[in-house]
Enzyme design. Structure first.
Site, PDB file in Angstrom:
ATOM      1  N   MET A   1       0.844  -1.172   0.000  1.00  0.00           N
ATOM      2  CA  MET A   1       0.000   0.000   0.000  1.00  0.00           C
ATOM      3  C   MET A   1       0.890   1.236   0.000  1.00  0.00           C
ATOM      4  SD  MET A   1      -2.344   1.592   3.133  1.00  0.00           S
ATOM      5  CE  MET A   1      -2.814   0.040   3.722  1.00  0.00           C
ATOM      6  N   PRO A   2       0.792   2.093  -1.017  1.00  0.00           N
ATOM      7  CA  PRO A   2       1.532   3.351  -0.999  1.00  0.00           C
ATOM      8  C   PRO A   2       1.018   4.237   0.136  1.00  0.00           C
ATOM      9  CG  PRO A   2       0.819   2.829  -3.219  1.00  0.00           C
ATOM     10  CD  PRO A   2       0.131   1.870  -2.299  1.00  0.00           C
ATOM     11  N   PHE A   3       1.941   4.935   0.783  1.00  0.00           N
ATOM     12  CA  PHE A   3       1.588   5.765   1.932  1.00  0.00           C
ATOM     13  C   PHE A   3       2.375   7.064   1.876  1.00  0.00           C
ATOM     14  CE2 PHE A   3       2.711   6.983   6.358  1.00  0.00           C
ATOM     15  CZ  PHE A   3       1.447   7.348   6.788  1.00  0.00           C
ATOM     16  N   LEU A  42      -2.783   5.530   0.673  1.00  0.00           N
ATOM     17  CA  LEU A  42      -3.170   6.233   1.886  1.00  0.00           C
ATOM     18  C   LEU A  42      -2.387   7.534   1.966  1.00  0.00           C
ATOM     19  CD1 LEU A  42      -4.559   6.396   4.656  1.00  0.00           C
ATOM     20  CD2 LEU A  42      -2.655   5.075   5.570  1.00  0.00           C
TER      21      LEU A  42
END
Length: 68
Positions: A1-3, A42
């Site tokens: 998940m990119p954050f 996110l």
């Protein structure tokens, strides 16, 4: 998940400008990782209180940022 965790001076963004910022960061991740990353990206926008950060050993205040 990119954050992405973005920290900004408290009170400097409207809800609309926060949305623009979140959309732009999400778009950037999707451009790099592909559209499959969009749904799981996110973006956290944290507002830092007056005097809660510094640059080069100087505490940043509204006055130092030209907002007073």
């Amino acid at each position: 998940m990119p954050f992405a965790n973005l920290k900004v001076p408290e009170g400097t963004l409207t809800p609309e400008s926060k949305k623009k910022l979140i959309d732009a960061v999400t778009d950037a991740y999707a451009e790099v990782y592909g559209e499959r990353a969009r749904a799981s990206t996110l973006v956290l926008v944290e507002e830092v209180a007056e005097g809660g950060w510094g640059l080069g050993g100087t505490v940043l205040t509204a006055e130092a940022l030209g907002r007073s």
